[in-house]
Structure formats: C-alpha cells, structure tokens
Design a protein around this motif. Structure first.
Motif, mmCIF file in Angstrom:
data_model
loop_
_atom_site.group_PDB
_atom_site.id
_atom_site.type_symbol
_atom_site.label_atom_id
_atom_site.label_comp_id
_atom_site.label_asym_id
_atom_site.label_seq_id
_atom_site.Cartn_x
_atom_site.Cartn_y
_atom_site.Cartn_z
ATOM 1 N N ASP A 176 -25.514 80.890 -2.005
ATOM 2 C CA ASP A 176 -25.353 81.507 -0.694
ATOM 3 C C ASP A 176 -24.400 82.692 -0.821
ATOM 4 O OD1 ASP A 176 -24.791 82.184 1.963
ATOM 5 O OD2 ASP A 176 -24.587 80.101 2.606
ATOM 6 N N MET A 191 -33.134 90.913 4.240
ATOM 7 C CA MET A 191 -33.122 90.147 3.004
ATOM 8 C C MET A 191 -32.336 88.862 3.228
ATOM 9 S SD MET A 191 -31.275 90.756 -0.674
ATOM 10 C CE MET A 191 -31.955 92.311 -1.076
ATOM 11 N N SER A 192 -32.851 87.769 2.702
ATOM 12 C CA SER A 192 -32.186 86.481 2.821
ATOM 13 C C SER A 192 -30.858 86.507 2.079
ATOM 14 C CB SER A 192 -33.082 85.385 2.243
ATOM 15 O OG SER A 192 -32.399 84.159 2.257
ATOM 16 N N THR A 193 -29.904 85.759 2.608
ATOM 17 C CA THR A 193 -28.602 85.666 1.946
ATOM 18 C C THR A 193 -28.442 84.355 1.190
ATOM 19 O OG1 THR A 193 -27.540 84.696 3.882
ATOM 20 C CG2 THR A 193 -27.550 87.116 3.724
ATOM 21 N N VAL A 194 -29.500 83.559 1.157
ATOM 22 C CA VAL A 194 -29.455 82.266 0.487
ATOM 23 C C VAL A 194 -30.622 82.162 -0.487
ATOM 24 C CG1 VAL A 194 -29.613 79.770 0.808
ATOM 25 C CG2 VAL A 194 -28.360 81.151 2.463
#
Length: 138
Positions: free
Chosen positions: A30, A1-4
C-alpha cells in the motif's frame, strides 16, 4: 492509478513431514505505508483458525530474494534455483514457507513502479500519522 497492490501467491508450508502443504497467501503493498509489505494467510491455512497477516520491510523482502536477510521475527533467504524461504518467528513457534522467487520479484517490481525505492518518504502523511499516534488531545 491504484495505490494498493495485491498479488495471490502459492506458498508451500514446510512441516516436519517430507511433504510440503500448499497454502494460499496474498502479498499486499500500500502506497500509504510505503516501507512495508504484508503477507496474509486465510483462516483455513493457520493453526489458530483465523486470518493471519505479517508486516515487514519491503527492503527485507527485496534483499532476501538475493541473499539471507533478517534477524528478527521475519527472515527471508533464497532456496535453490527458484524458491525463496520466508520464516515467521512467533512465541507459538516458527512457520516456514517457500514461495516462487519469480512471484516475489514480480510483486516487488510492481511495488517499485508504484513507489520507487528511495522515494518512500514522499508518500508519508506525517500529520495523519501523528494525529493517529496522539489521538484527540483536545
């Protein structure tokens, strides 16, 4: 999963003329900086002719879509039925933009899914931050 999370929004720059100029803006969140959100404006949309980014509290944005919030450089308040006003105070002057409240709420919901309010401290890297603050002291 993206953190941004990044989300493009349409901002209406309020000027002294009766017309509102549409400028592009990007909201940014972020997980590595879990208490903050950023909004960026590209160079053509700024007086300086350079990209401009403002960072402020995620809680300030969340509070400001419901009721007036902020006393410092960034202030946020509801405006009418479907707009939120963001005021950016700098020595050069004040920039005022209107953004659709629904777009801000969608962004905040996405940030809430990534880092639920109250759990921000779990995403801090205090060792990294302390090292960055102190630099290489060896």
């Amino acid at each position: 999963m993206s953190t941004v999370i990044e989300q493009a929004v349409e901002a209406r720059l309020v000027a002294s003329a009766p017309l509102l100029e549409t400028v592009p803006a990007t909201l940014h969140y972020d997980r590595a900086d879990p208490f903050a959100v950023r909004i960026g404006f590209p160079a053509p949309a700024t007086l300086e002719g350079a990209d401009v980014s403002w960072a402020f509290s995620r809680d300030l944005l969340a509070d400001g879509v419901e009721e007036p919030a902020g006393l410092g450089d960034v202030r946020v308040r509801p405006y009418g039925f479907d707009r939120t006003v963001l005021e950016f105070h700098a020595p050069e002057g004040i920039a005022v933009v209107h953004i659709r409240t629904g777009e801000l709420r969608r962004f905040l919901d996405r940030a809430q899914t990534l880092v639920p309010s109250g759990s921000e401290h779990l995403h801090l890297d205090l060792d990294r931050d302390l090292t960055a603050l102190l630099g290489d002291t060896r």
